[in-house]
Design a protein around this motif. Sequence first.
Motif, PDB file in Angstrom:
ATOM      1  N   VAL A  54       2.158  -5.718  -1.499  1.00 24.27           N
ATOM      2  CA  VAL A  54       1.705  -4.304  -1.848  1.00 24.27           C
ATOM      3  C   VAL A  54       1.791  -3.460  -0.677  1.00 24.27           C
ATOM      4  CG1 VAL A  54      -0.114  -2.690  -2.936  1.00 24.27           C
ATOM      5  CG2 VAL A  54       0.026  -5.085  -3.707  1.00 24.27           C
ATOM      6  N   VAL A  55       2.732  -2.573  -0.847  1.00 22.45           N
ATOM      7  CA  VAL A  55       2.853  -1.617   0.275  1.00 22.45           C
ATOM      8  C   VAL A  55       2.374  -0.064  -0.074  1.00 22.45           C
ATOM      9  CG1 VAL A  55       4.504  -0.059   1.386  1.00 22.45           C
ATOM     10  CG2 VAL A  55       5.052  -2.415   1.068  1.00 22.45           C
ATOM     11  N   ILE A  56       1.418   0.334   0.499  1.00 23.19           N
ATOM     12  CA  ILE A  56       0.503   1.515   0.573  1.00 23.19           C
ATOM     13  C   ILE A  56       1.026   2.773   1.282  1.00 23.19           C
ATOM     14  CG2 ILE A  56      -1.675   2.781   0.543  1.00 23.19           C
ATOM     15  CD1 ILE A  56      -2.783  -0.137   0.370  1.00 23.19           C
ATOM     16  N   GLY A  57       1.799   3.850   0.732  1.00 28.42           N
ATOM     17  CA  GLY A  57       2.429   4.775   0.987  1.00 28.42           C
ATOM     18  C   GLY A  57       3.425   5.504   0.332  1.00 28.42           C
ATOM     19  N   GLY A  58       4.033   6.701   0.865  1.00 25.73           N
ATOM     20  CA  GLY A  58       5.156   7.055  -0.192  1.00 25.73           C
ATOM     21  C   GLY A  58       6.443   7.725   0.699  1.00 25.73           C
ATOM     22  N   SER A  87       6.794 -10.480  -5.735  1.00 32.02           N
ATOM     23  CA  SER A  87       6.689  -9.370  -6.238  1.00 32.02           C
ATOM     24  C   SER A  87       6.516  -8.218  -5.057  1.00 32.02           C
ATOM     25  CB  SER A  87       5.594  -9.292  -7.297  1.00 32.02           C
ATOM     26  OG  SER A  87       4.207  -9.260  -6.546  1.00 32.02           O
ATOM     27  N   VAL A  88       7.105  -6.931  -5.428  1.00 37.98           N
ATOM     28  CA  VAL A  88       6.880  -6.002  -4.362  1.00 37.98           C
ATOM     29  C   VAL A  88       6.491  -4.584  -5.200  1.00 37.98           C
ATOM     30  CG1 VAL A  88       7.951  -4.455  -2.571  1.00 37.98           C
ATOM     31  CG2 VAL A  88       8.577  -7.032  -2.735  1.00 37.98           C
ATOM     32  N   LYS A  89       5.279  -4.304  -4.764  1.00 41.10           N
ATOM     33  CA  LYS A  89       4.728  -2.826  -5.609  1.00 41.10           C
ATOM     34  C   LYS A  89       4.695  -2.037  -4.335  1.00 41.10           C
ATOM     35  CE  LYS A  89       2.765  -4.883  -9.814  1.00 41.10           C
ATOM     36  NZ  LYS A  89       3.289  -6.268  -9.589  1.00 41.10           N
ATOM     37  N   CYS A  90       4.639  -0.581  -4.866  1.00 42.61           N
ATOM     38  CA  CYS A  90       4.362   0.497  -3.901  1.00 42.61           C
ATOM     39  C   CYS A  90       3.414   1.419  -4.604  1.00 42.61           C
ATOM     40  CB  CYS A  90       5.597   1.113  -3.699  1.00 42.61           C
ATOM     41  SG  CYS A  90       5.462   2.783  -2.328  1.00 42.61           S
ATOM     42  N   LEU A  91       2.133   1.744  -3.941  1.00 41.68           N
ATOM     43  CA  LEU A  91       1.189   2.485  -4.362  1.00 41.68           C
ATOM     44  C   LEU A  91       1.301   3.824  -3.597  1.00 41.68           C
ATOM     45  CD1 LEU A  91       0.252  -0.305  -5.420  1.00 41.68           C
ATOM     46  CD2 LEU A  91      -2.080   0.661  -4.589  1.00 41.68           C
ATOM     47  N   GLU A 125       8.477  -2.171  -7.744  1.00 43.64           N
ATOM     48  CA  GLU A 125       7.830  -1.464  -8.601  1.00 43.64           C
ATOM     49  C   GLU A 125       6.951  -0.389  -8.029  1.00 43.64           C
ATOM     50  OE1 GLU A 125       5.754  -4.079 -11.754  1.00 43.64           O
ATOM     51  OE2 GLU A 125       6.994  -5.744 -10.663  1.00 43.64           O
ATOM     52  N   PHE A 126       6.987   0.751  -8.547  1.00 41.84           N
ATOM     53  CA  PHE A 126       6.153   1.820  -8.123  1.00 41.84           C
ATOM     54  C   PHE A 126       4.955   2.153  -9.035  1.00 41.84           C
ATOM     55  CE2 PHE A 126      10.277   2.206  -5.896  1.00 41.84           C
ATOM     56  CZ  PHE A 126       9.799   2.847  -4.635  1.00 41.84           C
ATOM     57  N   GLU A 127       3.770   2.129  -8.342  1.00 42.30           N
ATOM     58  CA  GLU A 127       2.654   2.789  -9.047  1.00 42.30           C
ATOM     59  C   GLU A 127       2.381   4.198  -8.493  1.00 42.30           C
ATOM     60  OE1 GLU A 127       1.170   1.336 -11.345  1.00 42.30           O
ATOM     61  OE2 GLU A 127       1.374  -0.896 -11.441  1.00 42.30           O
ATOM     62  N   LEU A 179       0.809   7.766  -8.708  1.00 46.05           N
ATOM     63  CA  LEU A 179      -0.462   8.285  -9.077  1.00 46.05           C
ATOM     64  C   LEU A 179      -1.531   7.445  -8.885  1.00 46.05           C
ATOM     65  CD1 LEU A 179       0.456  10.998 -11.765  1.00 46.05           C
ATOM     66  CD2 LEU A 179      -0.391  11.582  -9.576  1.00 46.05           C
ATOM     67  N   CYS A 180      -1.630   6.681  -7.843  1.00 44.62           N
ATOM     68  CA  CYS A 180      -2.337   5.567  -7.707  1.00 44.62           C
ATOM     69  C   CYS A 180      -2.761   5.293  -6.391  1.00 44.62           C
ATOM     70  CB  CYS A 180      -1.610   4.319  -8.119  1.00 44.62           C
ATOM     71  SG  CYS A 180      -2.430   2.702  -8.157  1.00 44.62           S
ATOM     72  N   GLY A 181      -3.879   4.913  -6.068  1.00 48.63           N
ATOM     73  CA  GLY A 181      -4.569   4.902  -4.891  1.00 48.63           C
ATOM     74  C   GLY A 181      -5.422   3.490  -4.533  1.00 48.63           C
ATOM     75  N   PRO A 182      -5.600   2.965  -3.482  1.00 47.12           N
ATOM     76  CA  PRO A 182      -6.301   1.676  -3.262  1.00 47.12           C
ATOM     77  C   PRO A 182      -7.972   1.992  -3.047  1.00 47.12           C
ATOM     78  CG  PRO A 182      -5.302   2.692  -1.151  1.00 47.12           C
ATOM     79  CD  PRO A 182      -4.929   3.368  -2.062  1.00 47.12           C
ATOM     80  N   GLU A 183      -8.688   1.343  -3.766  1.00 43.81           N
ATOM     81  CA  GLU A 183     -10.116   1.483  -3.553  1.00 43.81           C
ATOM     82  C   GLU A 183     -10.674   0.467  -2.814  1.00 43.81           C
ATOM     83  OE1 GLU A 183     -13.204   2.777  -6.871  1.00 43.81           O
ATOM     84  OE2 GLU A 183     -12.918   0.298  -7.027  1.00 43.81           O
ATOM     85  N   ALA A 184     -10.169  -0.692  -2.786  1.00 42.75           N
ATOM     86  CA  ALA A 184     -10.632  -1.847  -1.940  1.00 42.75           C
ATOM     87  C   ALA A 184      -9.667  -2.955  -2.009  1.00 42.75           C
ATOM     88  CB  ALA A 184     -12.095  -2.109  -2.575  1.00 42.75           C
ATOM     89  N   PHE A 185      -9.713  -3.881  -0.994  1.00 45.13           N
ATOM     90  CA  PHE A 185      -9.006  -4.971  -0.652  1.00 45.13           C
ATOM     91  C   PHE A 185     -10.092  -6.194  -1.073  1.00 45.13           C
ATOM     92  CE2 PHE A 185      -7.258  -1.849   1.857  1.00 45.13           C
ATOM     93  CZ  PHE A 185      -5.893  -1.929   1.371  1.00 45.13           C
TER      94      PHE A 185
END
Length: 475
Positions: free
Chosen positions: A292-296, A314-318, A342-344, A346-352
């Motif tokens: 999971v990659v966080i950033g745009g 799997s690779v997802k981008c938030l 896969e792009f998510e 309008l999505c943000g991380p709340e917790a790990f």
Amino acid sequence: MADDLLKFVSIDQQMPTKRTAGDRKADFDEIYDEFDTEGAKEQASRCSQCGVPFCHIHCPLGNNIPDWLRLTAEGRLEDAYEMASSTNNMPEICGRICPQDRLCEGNCVIEKDFDSVTIGSVEKYIADTAWENGWIKPIAPAAERKESIGIIGAGPAGLAAAEELRKDGFQVHIYDRHDRAGGLLVYGIPGFKLEKDVVGRRTGRLEQSGITFHLDYEIGREATLSELREKHDALLIATGVYRARGLKAPGVGLGNIREALDYLTASNKVGFGDSVPEYESGALNAEGKNVVVIGGGDTAMDCVRTAVRQGAKSVKCLYRRDRANMPGSVREVQNAEEEGVEFEWLCGPEAFLGGENVEAVRAYRMRLGAPDATGRQAPEPVPDSTFNIDCDLAILALGFEPEDLPALFGSPELRVTRWGTVTVDHASMMTNLPGVFAAGDIVRGASLVVWAIRDGRDAAENIKSYLTAKQQDAA
């Protein structure tokens, strides 16, 4: 005007052939093939040679784009290279990594109905052809000058400044804490966007031109800033910005949550054949993992596409905004999607979540709220929208900030802004320390390679004026 121009009405836009997603996922080679001569001439001939060239206006370097497109269409490739390199120290690099869709090509006047000219691909072709034909020679100054200039940082700003100063005959020394010159061009950008021998040609030419590189040389460890000032007649600080922006969220300290630059640097070092223990242990290797990659931004795109090539499960981008507001290149997003990311939106991380290591990211949906005074809509959480994403490796790609240079350099007297960037007189590019200049991201904040080159060129002119004035005063 040549007869073989203004062909945009009869010739469609055509990029160089792009390797299939299946082929390119298997290696770190660049994804676009080279234009052949006829393809480059044909695409250059689409230029409308407009009276007000917005491609030129929106290029930070002010490249004379219509001129070298015309020369390419006429088959005058050596002249085209001379024109391109007169304003750009690294045209083959900018042709590969500049976000042309936001700069020159995005402002092409024929874009609306006919698609823009493929400026970046033609620029890359011109410069690569110049290298292949031996048109690019080491710098041979008309006369040598005795003044010595030290440049801290071997990234694009420092390299551009060094080249311009060496053309004027100055004795140039470049100091960099890494083992290879190039900065983020070498360690921050993956090979599928910029193969490393392309950077090596440039740094090798500078070395052949009499510029001295001091690698594995950390200011504050090998020498303080004050000691360098004693050795040189002028200094340029061009370190870039390397400190990752943090994220505050529960569980952010779990194992296998890594910074983007650490991840990309490890991958690039492996590409050079270096031994990287954290890669070999799997800590910085996406193979078999849910990533999971966080950033745009473009760094996030580099991370997701690297993970694909490392064999991630799997690779997802938030990203907290929508596709239209994503700061990364439109082409990079498209390339990533083709490769299975896969792009998510309008999505943000709340917790790990997890025990010792991260096992999932708890995310929440977002929506764009009312626009602010600038018209930009701020994202806001959607109530009761949380969900979990399986994650074995989380990569934070949230941007970069300056390091604490006064402390790092052992130079508390160096003045910085409240953001940590170096304070300069923007007319002269000089810091509060006489004879010490600064340029690139360490002044403007994290930005584009093309802006770093522009800043390096401007700094070289200011350093030359400063030293010439000193020489005249001493006469």
